[in-house]
Design an enzyme around this catalytic site. Structure first.
Site, PDB file in Angstrom:
ATOM      1  N   ASP A 178      49.030  63.865 -12.389  1.00 30.24           N
ATOM      2  CA  ASP A 178      47.878  64.091 -11.506  1.00 30.24           C
ATOM      3  C   ASP A 178      46.776  64.872 -12.222  1.00 30.24           C
ATOM      4  O   ASP A 178      47.031  65.595 -13.189  1.00 30.24           O
ATOM      5  CB  ASP A 178      48.350  64.851 -10.250  1.00 30.24           C
ATOM      6  N   GLY A 179      45.555  64.726 -11.722  1.00 31.11           N
ATOM      7  CA  GLY A 179      44.436  65.546 -12.181  1.00 31.11           C
ATOM      8  C   GLY A 179      43.490  64.870 -13.161  1.00 31.11           C
ATOM      9  O   GLY A 179      42.615  65.529 -13.729  1.00 31.11           O
ATOM     10  N   ASN A 180      43.634  63.564 -13.337  1.00 38.74           N
ATOM     11  CA  ASN A 180      42.727  62.858 -14.251  1.00 38.74           C
ATOM     12  C   ASN A 180      41.269  62.977 -13.781  1.00 38.74           C
ATOM     13  O   ASN A 180      40.363  63.185 -14.593  1.00 38.74           O
ATOM     14  CB  ASN A 180      43.072  61.367 -14.314  1.00 38.74           C
ATOM     15  N   TRP A 184      39.932  66.499 -14.318  1.00 44.31           N
ATOM     16  CA  TRP A 184      39.766  66.711 -15.765  1.00 44.31           C
ATOM     17  C   TRP A 184      38.408  66.162 -16.194  1.00 44.31           C
ATOM     18  O   TRP A 184      37.656  66.805 -16.925  1.00 44.31           O
ATOM     19  CB  TRP A 184      40.891  66.014 -16.517  1.00 44.31           C
ATOM     20  N   HIS A 235      41.037  58.864 -16.429  1.00 43.62           N
ATOM     21  CA  HIS A 235      42.185  57.948 -16.421  1.00 43.62           C
ATOM     22  C   HIS A 235      42.455  57.410 -17.830  1.00 43.62           C
ATOM     23  O   HIS A 235      43.611  57.288 -18.245  1.00 43.62           O
ATOM     24  CB  HIS A 235      41.950  56.790 -15.451  1.00 43.62           C
ATOM     25  N   THR A 257      51.462  53.317  -3.778  1.00 41.08           N
ATOM     26  CA  THR A 257      51.113  52.367  -2.714  1.00 41.08           C
ATOM     27  C   THR A 257      49.899  52.886  -1.932  1.00 41.08           C
ATOM     28  O   THR A 257      49.201  52.100  -1.298  1.00 41.08           O
ATOM     29  CB  THR A 257      52.300  52.180  -1.749  1.00 41.08           C
ATOM     30  N   ASN A 295      47.333  54.489  -3.372  1.00 44.25           N
ATOM     31  CA  ASN A 295      46.142  54.583  -4.229  1.00 44.25           C
ATOM     32  C   ASN A 295      45.201  53.375  -4.129  1.00 44.25           C
ATOM     33  O   ASN A 295      44.080  53.416  -4.648  1.00 44.25           O
ATOM     34  CB  ASN A 295      46.540  54.786  -5.703  1.00 44.25           C
ATOM     35  N   TRP A 296      45.626  52.290  -3.451  1.00 45.72           N
ATOM     36  CA  TRP A 296      44.761  51.097  -3.354  1.00 45.72           C
ATOM     37  C   TRP A 296      43.475  51.375  -2.599  1.00 45.72           C
ATOM     38  O   TRP A 296      42.515  50.605  -2.712  1.00 45.72           O
ATOM     39  CB  TRP A 296      45.521  49.944  -2.684  1.00 45.72           C
ATOM     40  N   ARG A 307      54.940  67.970 -11.743  1.00 51.41           N
ATOM     41  CA  ARG A 307      53.640  67.572 -11.171  1.00 51.41           C
ATOM     42  C   ARG A 307      52.553  68.416 -11.808  1.00 51.41           C
ATOM     43  O   ARG A 307      52.614  69.640 -11.788  1.00 51.41           O
ATOM     44  CB  ARG A 307      53.577  67.735  -9.666  1.00 51.41           C
ATOM     45  N   SER A 356      54.193  63.694  -2.942  1.00 51.13           N
ATOM     46  CA  SER A 356      53.380  62.473  -2.810  1.00 51.13           C
ATOM     47  C   SER A 356      54.178  61.168  -2.861  1.00 51.13           C
ATOM     48  O   SER A 356      53.775  60.207  -3.520  1.00 51.13           O
ATOM     49  CB  SER A 356      52.261  62.451  -3.862  1.00 51.13           C
TER      50      SER A 356
HETATM   51  C1  IPE Z   1      50.011  60.861  -6.919  1.00 47.32           C
HETATM   52  O1  IPE Z   1      48.755  61.388  -7.139  1.00 47.32           O
HETATM   53  C2  IPE Z   1      50.084  59.455  -7.439  1.00 47.32           C
HETATM   54  C3  IPE Z   1      49.985  59.288  -8.885  1.00 47.32           C
HETATM   55  C4  IPE Z   1      49.967  60.255  -9.773  1.00 47.32           C
HETATM   56  C5  IPE Z   1      49.930  57.933  -9.345  1.00 47.32           C
HETATM   57  P1  IPE Z   1      47.605  61.347  -6.012  1.00 47.32           P
HETATM   58  O2  IPE Z   1      46.460  62.105  -6.558  1.00 47.32           O
HETATM   59  O3  IPE Z   1      47.365  59.959  -5.593  1.00 47.32           O
HETATM   60  O4  IPE Z   1      48.339  62.121  -4.826  1.00 47.32           O
HETATM   61  P2  IPE Z   1      47.770  62.879  -3.555  1.00 47.32           P
HETATM   62  O5  IPE Z   1      46.907  61.899  -2.840  1.00 47.32           O
HETATM   63  O6  IPE Z   1      47.003  64.050  -4.070  1.00 47.32           O
HETATM   64  O7  IPE Z   1      48.992  63.305  -2.809  1.00 47.32           O
HETATM   65  C1  IPE Z   2      46.080  60.873 -11.171  1.00 47.70           C
HETATM   66  O1  IPE Z   2      44.850  61.493 -11.236  1.00 47.70           O
HETATM   67  C2  IPE Z   2      46.001  59.395 -11.434  1.00 47.70           C
HETATM   68  C3  IPE Z   2      46.229  58.535 -10.260  1.00 47.70           C
HETATM   69  C4  IPE Z   2      46.570  58.939  -9.073  1.00 47.70           C
HETATM   70  C5  IPE Z   2      46.072  57.101 -10.454  1.00 47.70           C
HETATM   71  P1  IPE Z   2      43.876  61.536  -9.985  1.00 47.70           P
HETATM   72  O2  IPE Z   2      42.976  60.356 -10.066  1.00 47.70           O
HETATM   73  O3  IPE Z   2      44.619  61.685  -8.727  1.00 47.70           O
HETATM   74  O4  IPE Z   2      43.034  62.844 -10.304  1.00 47.70           O
HETATM   75  P2  IPE Z   2      42.533  63.942  -9.272  1.00 47.70           P
HETATM   76  O5  IPE Z   2      43.704  64.368  -8.457  1.00 47.70           O
HETATM   77  O6  IPE Z   2      41.488  63.284  -8.429  1.00 47.70           O
HETATM   78  O7  IPE Z   2      41.998  65.030 -10.129  1.00 47.70           O
HETATM   79 MG    MG Z   3      45.223  63.261  -7.623  1.00 47.97          MG
END
Ligand code: IPE
Ligand code: IPE
Ligand code: MG
Length: 242
Positions: free
Chosen positions: A34-36, A39, A51, A80, A82-83, A199, A207
């Site tokens: 998480d956190g891309n 970042w 990403h 599921t 993230n779509w 995480r 999540s």
């Molecule tokens: C969890 O991260 C899913 C992945 C890392 C692929 P999210 O950023 O989607 O999760 P939530 O929405 O903060 O719980």
């Molecule tokens: C995790 O990073 C990657 C995916 C869930 C696909 P995020 O895109 O959730 O990054 P933040 O949480 O918004 O920083």
């Molecule tokens: Mg995230």
């Protein structure tokens, strides 16, 4: 589910991936990457750049995990849920999975076998495009003979869907609902219990990731965003169990 490496070793065979002589029990580490987005935002970059960097960091972490004799590394690439993200972001993430599953030479050099966990492509709600399906199938086939670490990428994955489908399959087979019969009908039956769930990026949530497999795992939460997750972080996670 187990919290000890001993239980994990007992649940696997002598020829399990990662069970290299003299290195102790093979571990299953599972990462919610998480956190891309944050970042990238901190650097004034679009989320997609985060990403891209996250995918590159995964390649680095795979190499480090191999050096540390991890048996199973399972990573959450796309859920599921993230779509619903903006179309351009989803398209970018799909392309990065095509790139990730295309790293076949690198994975073969590392003796890493690839697997995928997620909603079956033919299930009514699955949305994985054909080109990603093809990349996934090719990576699995082209690394099938490797005997080192098993890298499993969770794509279009949700733990609740996995559990519902397992329970349905147990019922359809007219079996009793027990931990063992549910184990037998999970998406990827070769995954052992998770030893450490990681995480990144400061969120204290699971999540919907590997709900069944991580029932007894240790959890390593870190403020580090996934693109910056490094050897120091990985070693801190491993230190919880090794
Ligand atoms: C969890 O991260 C899913 C992945 C890392 C692929 P999210 O950023 O989607 O999760 P939530 O929405 O903060 O719980
Ligand atoms: C995790 O990073 C990657 C995916 C869930 C696909 P995020 O895109 O959730 O990054 P933040 O949480 O918004 O920083
Ligand atoms: Mg995230």
């Amino acid at each position: 589910m187990s919290t000890t490496t001993g239980d994990v070793a007992a649940a696997t065979t002598a020829s399990s991936p990662g069970d290299h002589p003299g290195t102790g029990h093979p571990l299953h580490i599972a990462c919610i990457m998480d956190g891309n987005g944050r970042w990238a935002a901190r650097r004034g970059l679009p989320r997609t750049a985060g990403h891209t960097e996250g995918e590159e960091n995964l390649a680095r972490i795979v190499r480090l995990a191999v050096q540390r004799d991890i048996g199973w590394l399972t990573v959450f690439g796309f859920s599921t849920e993230n779509w619903v993200r903006p179309r351009t972001e989803v398209r970018h993430i799909l392309g990065l999975h095509e790139r990730l599953f295309g790293r076949i030479n690198e994975l073969n050099d590392l003796d890493v076998r690839v697997q995928w966990i997620g909603r079956p492509f033919d299930s009514p709600s699955a949305r994985t495009p054909k080109y990603v399906q093809r990349a996934i199938r090719k990576a699995i086939a082209d690394t099938a003979d490797n005997t080192g670490m098993l890298l499993t990428v969770a794509f279009d994955y949700g733990g609740r869907n996995e559990l519902m489908s397992a329970v349905r399959a147990v019922r359809a087979a007219d079996q009793p609902i027990t931990p063992a019969t549910i184990d037998e009908h999970l998406y990827l039956t070769e995954l052992p219990p998770v030893d450490v769930l990681v995480r990144t990026s400061g969120e204290l949530r699971v999540s919907n990731f590997l709900l069944w497999q991580s029932a007894g795992s240790k959890i390593h939460f870190t403020d580090t965003a996934w693109p910056d997750f490094d050897a120091h972080d990985l070693d801190a996670a491993i230190a919880l169990v090794r």
